[in-house]
Design a protein around this motif. Structure first.
Motif, mmCIF file in Angstrom:
data_model
loop_
_atom_site.group_PDB
_atom_site.id
_atom_site.type_symbol
_atom_site.label_atom_id
_atom_site.label_comp_id
_atom_site.label_asym_id
_atom_site.label_seq_id
_atom_site.Cartn_x
_atom_site.Cartn_y
_atom_site.Cartn_z
ATOM 1 N N PHE A 124 2.505 -18.804 10.270
ATOM 2 C CA PHE A 124 2.705 -17.469 9.710
ATOM 3 C C PHE A 124 3.111 -17.540 8.242
ATOM 4 N N LEU A 125 4.066 -18.407 7.936
ATOM 5 C CA LEU A 125 4.535 -18.522 6.553
ATOM 6 C C LEU A 125 3.433 -19.042 5.638
ATOM 7 N N VAL A 126 2.654 -20.002 6.135
ATOM 8 C CA VAL A 126 1.531 -20.528 5.344
ATOM 9 C C VAL A 126 0.550 -19.415 5.007
ATOM 10 N N SER A 127 0.165 -18.648 6.014
ATOM 11 C CA SER A 127 -0.814 -17.571 5.799
ATOM 12 C C SER A 127 -0.250 -16.474 4.909
ATOM 13 N N LEU A 128 1.055 -16.212 5.025
ATOM 14 C CA LEU A 128 1.680 -15.171 4.204
ATOM 15 C C LEU A 128 1.656 -15.570 2.723
ATOM 16 N N GLY A 141 0.811 -1.222 0.000
ATOM 17 C CA GLY A 141 0.000 0.000 0.000
ATOM 18 C C GLY A 141 0.837 1.260 0.000
ATOM 19 N N LEU A 142 2.011 1.194 0.625
ATOM 20 C CA LEU A 142 2.890 2.359 0.696
ATOM 21 C C LEU A 142 3.816 2.474 -0.509
ATOM 22 N N TYR A 143 4.121 1.335 -1.152
ATOM 23 C CA TYR A 143 5.161 1.357 -2.176
ATOM 24 C C TYR A 143 4.689 1.023 -3.584
ATOM 25 N N THR A 144 3.418 0.696 -3.766
ATOM 26 C CA THR A 144 2.925 0.509 -5.133
ATOM 27 C C THR A 144 1.522 1.085 -5.264
ATOM 28 N N LYS A 145 1.301 1.816 -6.342
ATOM 29 C CA LYS A 145 -0.004 2.432 -6.585
ATOM 30 C C LYS A 145 -1.046 1.403 -6.995
ATOM 31 N N ARG A 146 -0.612 0.228 -7.391
ATOM 32 C CA ARG A 146 -1.534 -0.789 -7.907
ATOM 33 C C ARG A 146 -2.249 -1.550 -6.780
ATOM 34 N N MET A 147 -1.765 -1.438 -5.569
ATOM 35 C CA MET A 147 -2.442 -2.098 -4.449
ATOM 36 C C MET A 147 -3.817 -1.466 -4.279
ATOM 37 N N ASN A 148 -4.880 -2.265 -4.424
ATOM 38 C CA ASN A 148 -6.231 -1.706 -4.449
ATOM 39 C C ASN A 148 -7.107 -2.222 -3.298
ATOM 40 N N ARG A 149 -8.326 -1.772 -3.305
ATOM 41 C CA ARG A 149 -9.269 -2.094 -2.234
ATOM 42 C C ARG A 149 -9.518 -3.602 -2.134
ATOM 43 N N LEU A 150 -9.757 -4.255 -3.261
ATOM 44 C CA LEU A 150 -10.025 -5.688 -3.249
ATOM 45 C C LEU A 150 -8.830 -6.456 -2.690
ATOM 46 N N ALA A 151 -7.631 -6.045 -3.057
ATOM 47 C CA ALA A 151 -6.420 -6.705 -2.568
ATOM 48 C C ALA A 151 -6.266 -6.525 -1.055
ATOM 49 N N ALA A 152 -6.667 -5.355 -0.563
ATOM 50 C CA ALA A 152 -6.596 -5.116 0.882
ATOM 51 C C ALA A 152 -7.536 -6.047 1.638
ATOM 52 N N TYR A 153 -8.773 -6.176 1.146
ATOM 53 C CA TYR A 153 -9.717 -7.111 1.762
ATOM 54 C C TYR A 153 -9.167 -8.541 1.691
ATOM 55 N N ALA A 154 -8.551 -8.900 0.561
ATOM 56 C CA ALA A 154 -8.002 -10.243 0.396
ATOM 57 C C ALA A 154 -6.911 -10.516 1.422
ATOM 58 N N ASN A 155 -6.017 -9.555 1.621
ATOM 59 C CA ASN A 155 -4.941 -9.737 2.591
ATOM 60 C C ASN A 155 -5.496 -9.934 4.003
ATOM 61 N N VAL A 156 -6.433 -9.076 4.395
ATOM 62 C CA VAL A 156 -6.968 -9.126 5.757
ATOM 63 C C VAL A 156 -7.777 -10.400 5.995
ATOM 64 N N ILE A 157 -8.706 -10.701 5.118
ATOM 65 C CA ILE A 157 -9.620 -11.823 5.350
ATOM 66 C C ILE A 157 -8.941 -13.169 5.078
ATOM 67 N N VAL A 158 -8.317 -13.303 3.907
ATOM 68 C CA VAL A 158 -7.665 -14.568 3.566
ATOM 69 C C VAL A 158 -6.500 -14.839 4.523
#
Length: 525
Positions: free
Chosen positions: A457-461, A423-440
């Protein structure tokens, strides 16, 4: 006993005086939550160190050094130092905006849902934060109770409630109270652990004797327990195994980098340079703290070969200090443990309370009339309530201190790693991707733990990274207003307008206005 009580009373006096002086700094709600984004370098260094050095550090890590030897250095200390070294990467971007967010969930809101007055993602993040930081506070209260009981002789279940006295002052002054008192806490912690290390070195006869004992001892961790294999305490993996130790290291390192309290702390300094320098200088002071802790944890195995059955290894630090250190030295060391618990607990309580009040309540009801004075008062009551609940929960603690921190850091890393860094280093990080990271990420982390995966931790990452990449490909591009503050020195008028609306800072003071941006978005209720 006299010296223990005397030093503790002296410490309490300084904490009260500094808290009362810090009240002059608190004028607005932003002052209460993030210090008004005007924190200087040395205040930042002291509060960073005091927050890093929790009971997980000063009690939990020596406990694991005592039971598992040098492998604990790799799992916890190396992980935390790596995180400290990489946090400036976050600081460089997150402190870039002229008017940074007040909280981590507000950063998420502005970065991914700038045209939503009520941000579901912000609410989810705020809820996860409040749960994680309540667990952190619970662990600090447990540590405080152990040490305060040792100092006073009061039963542990009663000694816990002494924490509420210190909490009272934090709830009054908020961020500035935490930051200013952390200067005293840091000095006490450094002095206490160094004195404690010298006491242990004197009692053991020096480094060579400690090393030889680690190489030869087979004494069980607890009396009547199973003997340790010879040389286990010098093994790089100890009793953990490679997979488990790798999981601990990654959780403490990568999870800590994106933990909300560190992202929020990087918003508080007065500029980017200060934010970066405070982390770099903090490493030097942290070195002065962790080297003595290593000496104490490893040396304790020689002085107390086995702990009484029924105790946990979290007790080894106060036990070895009270038995082998001079009362004055012991007093400073045990008060240092209290300072570590109090400084971290106060900071985490402020984060938990702010998440509930500002990022859940105010986010879900944005049209209500909020005033700074009313907000500060309500947040103070909430912090006090959470502290009281944390004390009650600590009466029967379920996990060891250091491992409890690792679980939470692992969960934070699983759900926030890509949300923050991409989110800080690429403009392409979007809303759907944020939800995916948090929920998945959250679901994968929980399932991995349930099925007994070696490295949850590694599995979830990995799973969340795949979900994030797919979401970036199929999701809508983020609007300019979402990422511009982190990539441009000066933002466009449309971005400035959206930021003010979300932060309830409209020109007319109202919170129910709509704004059109350059691509015909609008802030929606």
């Amino acid at each position: 006993m006299f010296w223990y009580i005397f030093v503790f009373v002296l410490y309490t006096f300084f904490i009260i005086v500094l808290n009362l002086r810090s009240l002059k700094q608190v004028e607005t709600f932003a002052d209460f939550t993030t210090g008004g984004h005007r924190m200087g370098l040395w205040v930042g260094v002291f509060t960073t160190v005091a927050t890093w050095v929790s009971v997980a550090s000063v009690m939990g890590v020596p406990g694991y050094l005592y039971s598992n030897g040098v492998s604990a250095i790799i799992g916890w200390i190396a992980g935390w130092f790596l995180a400290t070294a990489f946090i400036p990467i976050v600081a460089y971007k997150v402190r870039r905006p002229k008017n940074p967010p007040r909280t981590f969930p507000e950063f998420i809101h502005l970065r991914y849902e700038p045209f939503q007055k009520r941000s579901p993602l912000r609410a989810i993040v705020g809820l996860l934060m409040s749960i994680g930081y309540f667990i952190f506070v619970h662990l600090q209260v447990v540590g405080f109770g152990i040490v305060f009981s040792t100092i006073t002789g009061i039963q542990y279940e009663i000694a816990l409630f002494g924490f509420l006295f210190f909490l009272l002052f934090t709830s009054i002054g908020g961020f500035w109270s935490v930051s200013v008192t952390d200067s005293v806490n840091t000095i006490i912690i450094v002095l206490g652990v160094i004195l404690g290390a010298f006491a242990v070195l004197y009692s053991t006869g020096g480094f060579v004797n400690i090393y030889e004992n680690l190489a030869t001892t087979t004494a069980p961790t607890f009396e009547g327990g199973e003997s340790l294999p010879k040389g286990l305490l010098l093994s790089p993996v100890g009793g953990f195994g490679f997979g488990a130790l790798c999981s601990i290291f990654l959780s403490n390192a990568l999870g800590a980098i994106v933990s909300p309290h560190w992202v929020t702390r990087m918003m508080a300094p007065k500029n980017v340079k200060t934010a970066i320098l405070q982390m770099m200088l903090s490493v030097l002071i942290l070195t002065l703290i962790f080297i003595p802790l290593i000496i104490i944890g490893l040396g304790a195995k020689m002085l107390i070969p086995s702990l009484p059955a029924g105790q946990t290894t979290d007790y080894i630090m106060p036990t070895v200090i009270t038995e082998f250190a001079h009362p004055i030295v012991g007093a400073f060391t045990l008060v240092a443990l209290c300072a570590a618990a109090i400084s971290t607990a106060n900071s985490m309580l402020l984060h938990a309370g702010t998440s509930i009040y500002y990022d859940l309540y105010r986010n879900l009801f944005p049209d209500k009339d909020f005033h700074d004075e009313k907000g500060k008062k309500q947040l103070r009551y909430l912090v006090l309530t959470l502290g009281f609940l944390a004390v009650l929960s600590a009466i029967k603690p379920p996990v060891l201190l250091a491992m409890g921190f690792t679980y939470v850091y692992g969960a934070f890393g699983a759900v926030f790693f890509f949300v923050v860094l991409l989110g800080l280093y690429t403009k392409r990080m979007n809303r759907l991707a944020a939800y995916a990271n948090v929920i998945v990420g959250l679901v994968a982390f929980i399932i991995a733990h349930i099925v007994g995966a070696t490295n949850p931790f590694l599995v979830s990452l990995v799973v969340s990274f795949i979900a994030v990449l797919l979401s970036i490909i199929i999701g809508k591009k983020s609007p300019l207003e979402a990422y511009e503050p982190y990539f441009e020195v000066e933002v466009s008028p449309s971005t400035e307008k959206v930021l003010n609306i979300i932060r309830n800072e409209g020109a007319d003071g109202s919170t129910d206005i709509l704004a059109n941006d350059s691509i015909n978005h609008e802030v929606k209720a």
